[in-house]
Design a protein around this motif. Structure first.
Motif, PDB file in Angstrom:
ATOM      1  N   THR A   5       6.810   2.930   4.285  1.00  0.00           N
ATOM      2  CA  THR A   5       5.866   2.193   3.451  1.00  0.00           C
ATOM      3  C   THR A   5       4.518   2.091   4.154  1.00  0.00           C
ATOM      4  O   THR A   5       4.345   2.600   5.274  1.00  0.00           O
ATOM      5  N   ARG A   6       3.575   1.438   3.498  1.00  0.00           N
ATOM      6  CA  ARG A   6       2.263   1.178   4.099  1.00  0.00           C
ATOM      7  C   ARG A   6       1.986  -0.322   4.063  1.00  0.00           C
ATOM      8  O   ARG A   6       2.409  -1.018   3.129  1.00  0.00           O
ATOM      9  N   GLU A   7       1.276  -0.790   5.057  1.00  0.00           N
ATOM     10  CA  GLU A   7       0.911  -2.203   5.128  1.00  0.00           C
ATOM     11  C   GLU A   7      -0.446  -2.340   5.798  1.00  0.00           C
ATOM     12  O   GLU A   7      -0.924  -1.413   6.462  1.00  0.00           O
ATOM     13  N   ILE A   8      -1.089  -3.473   5.576  1.00  0.00           N
ATOM     14  CA  ILE A   8      -2.424  -3.709   6.139  1.00  0.00           C
ATOM     15  C   ILE A   8      -2.326  -4.695   7.290  1.00  0.00           C
ATOM     16  O   ILE A   8      -1.762  -5.785   7.149  1.00  0.00           O
ATOM     17  N   ALA A  22     -12.310  -4.822  10.102  1.00  0.00           N
ATOM     18  CA  ALA A  22     -11.331  -5.793  10.588  1.00  0.00           C
ATOM     19  C   ALA A  22      -9.907  -5.456  10.147  1.00  0.00           C
ATOM     20  O   ALA A  22      -8.949  -6.073  10.611  1.00  0.00           O
ATOM     21  N   PHE A  23      -9.772  -4.479   9.238  1.00  0.00           N
ATOM     22  CA  PHE A  23      -8.471  -4.165   8.647  1.00  0.00           C
ATOM     23  C   PHE A  23      -8.071  -2.721   8.957  1.00  0.00           C
ATOM     24  O   PHE A  23      -8.924  -1.855   9.135  1.00  0.00           O
ATOM     25  N   ALA A  24      -6.772  -2.471   8.971  1.00  0.00           N
ATOM     26  CA  ALA A  24      -6.271  -1.111   9.165  1.00  0.00           C
ATOM     27  C   ALA A  24      -5.040  -0.901   8.290  1.00  0.00           C
ATOM     28  O   ALA A  24      -4.174  -1.788   8.197  1.00  0.00           O
ATOM     29  N   ILE A  25      -4.959   0.250   7.624  1.00  0.00           N
ATOM     30  CA  ILE A  25      -3.761   0.610   6.879  1.00  0.00           C
ATOM     31  C   ILE A  25      -2.815   1.336   7.833  1.00  0.00           C
ATOM     32  O   ILE A  25      -3.202   2.320   8.486  1.00  0.00           O
ATOM     33  N   VAL A  26      -1.593   0.846   7.918  1.00  0.00           N
ATOM     34  CA  VAL A  26      -0.624   1.345   8.902  1.00  0.00           C
ATOM     35  C   VAL A  26       0.646   1.775   8.167  1.00  0.00           C
ATOM     36  O   VAL A  26       1.129   1.078   7.267  1.00  0.00           O
ATOM     37  N   ARG A 100       1.288  -5.388   1.649  1.00  0.00           N
ATOM     38  CA  ARG A 100       2.159  -4.262   1.972  1.00  0.00           C
ATOM     39  C   ARG A 100       2.773  -3.748   0.672  1.00  0.00           C
ATOM     40  O   ARG A 100       2.812  -4.470  -0.340  1.00  0.00           O
ATOM     41  N   GLU A 101       3.258  -2.529   0.699  1.00  0.00           N
ATOM     42  CA  GLU A 101       3.817  -1.937  -0.520  1.00  0.00           C
ATOM     43  C   GLU A 101       5.293  -2.254  -0.706  1.00  0.00           C
ATOM     44  O   GLU A 101       5.783  -2.298  -1.847  1.00  0.00           O
TER      45      GLU A 101
END
Length: 334
Positions: A5-8, A22-26, A100-101
């Protein structure tokens, strides 16, 4: 079975108005669902002004976000795998694992959404904590009575617009503060407030409020702080009740926000000022949801949403809250 999945994540603690940096998609791999757990695919997530305070590393009523860790907030999703007999695949649920997804959650950490014909994302707005905040602030804290005058700041936002509508249902005269003509027209023509103050079109907010509420105000529902709180004190009637819900004007202030210069009026006028944190009032949820559900189904509360699409748009949606980019609830559709 594991799920990709993806989360911030929060990459840095912002100074001033947050930026995308300030944010990152991980990308993340979730653990398999264990007994008593469910896998939820999020379909909607909420961004809210209070989240700005959690980006500061300080003690508060709720723990700060951790750096290099997934953010969190209210979200709605669909159960895709269940090891809890209380939940079936396809159930829609509301929970607190947004940004998050997908999420693997304990069954005790989610609430099933009833199939009542109301759009599920409403449980992030008028039927969620923003709505509860409005209801508790008016009914329990302000003890609003028909015939009184209420001043609502940030009145086109998720909380403010709900406050304005409940106040009208309770028979109050509503004066609303907004920052654009479009928002003013919506509140006047669709919501039915009695008067609007556009703070961007006046150099003297206190004078504008005095014109809109010549007999004074009995209740102030504060979502802004700053000059709005100062103007409300100037126009308050004796024994007015102030519900201090949020002070977005100071959330990004470096070095701390200044208090109202005329705070002494709270003494002269015997004004009651009480802070409001909705999580203190979860016991009121059954009473609130019964009333709000009926109002929504009867068309007495009108819903307005500002929608961004995709997880990658969540930072922009959040930042937009501090630029007045939303009318009604700001949502991210996943």
């Amino acid at each position: 079975m594991t799920t990709r999945t993806r989360e911030i994540h929060l990459k840095s603690r912002p100074a001033g108005v947050p930026t995308r940096e300030a944010f990152a998609i991980v990308e993340a791999v979730l653990p398999s669902v264990a007994a008593g757990e469910i896998l939820v695919r999020n379909t909607w997530m909420s961004v809210d002004p209070y989240m700005r305070g959690r980006m500061v590393d300080r003690k508060s009523y709720i723990a700060p976000f951790r750096l290099d860790a997934v953010l969190e907030g209210a979200a709605v999703g669909i159960v895709e795998e269940s090891a809890d007999p209380a939940f079936a695949i396809g159930d829609q649920v509301v929970h607190f694992a947004g940004w998050r997804e997908h999420a693997v959650l304990s069954g005790g950490a989610v609430t099933k959404i009833a199939a009542d014909g109301i759009a599920p994302q409403t449980y992030l707005g008028a039927l969620g904590f923003p709505g509860l905040t409005a209801y508790v602030g008016l009914v329990r804290i302000a003890r609003a009575k028909a015939g009184e005058t209420i001043f609502v700041s940030a009145a086109s936002g998720a909380v403010g617009s709900t406050v304005a509508q409940i106040a009208k249902l309770l028979g109050l005269r509503v004066v609303a503060s907004v920052g654009s003509r479009d928002k003013a027209e919506w509140l006047l023509n669709e919501v039915g407030v009695d008067a609007v103050v556009n703070y961007r079109e006046t150099s003297d907010l206190a004078a504008a409020l005095a014109e809109a509420a010549p007999e004074g105000i009995d209740i102030y529902f504060d979502n802004v702080g700053g000059d709005h709180l100062e103007a409300a004190l100037a126009q308050a009637n004796d024994h007015a009740r102030f519900v201090l819900c949020g002070m977005i004007a100071g959330y990004n202030a470096e070095g701390g926000a200044k208090g109202p210069a005329n705070i002494f009026l709270a003494i002269e006028k015997r004004v009651s000022l009480q802070g409001l944190i909705a999580s203190d009032h979860v016991a009121v949820f059954p009473e609130f949801t019964a009333a709000m559900g009926d109002w929504i189904r009867q068309g007495k509360v009108k819903l307005r949403e500002t929608i961004h699409d995709g997880l990658e748009s969540a930072p922009d949606a959040f930042i937009g809250l501090f630029k007045g980019a939303n009318t009604g609830k700001m949502l991210v559709r996943l």
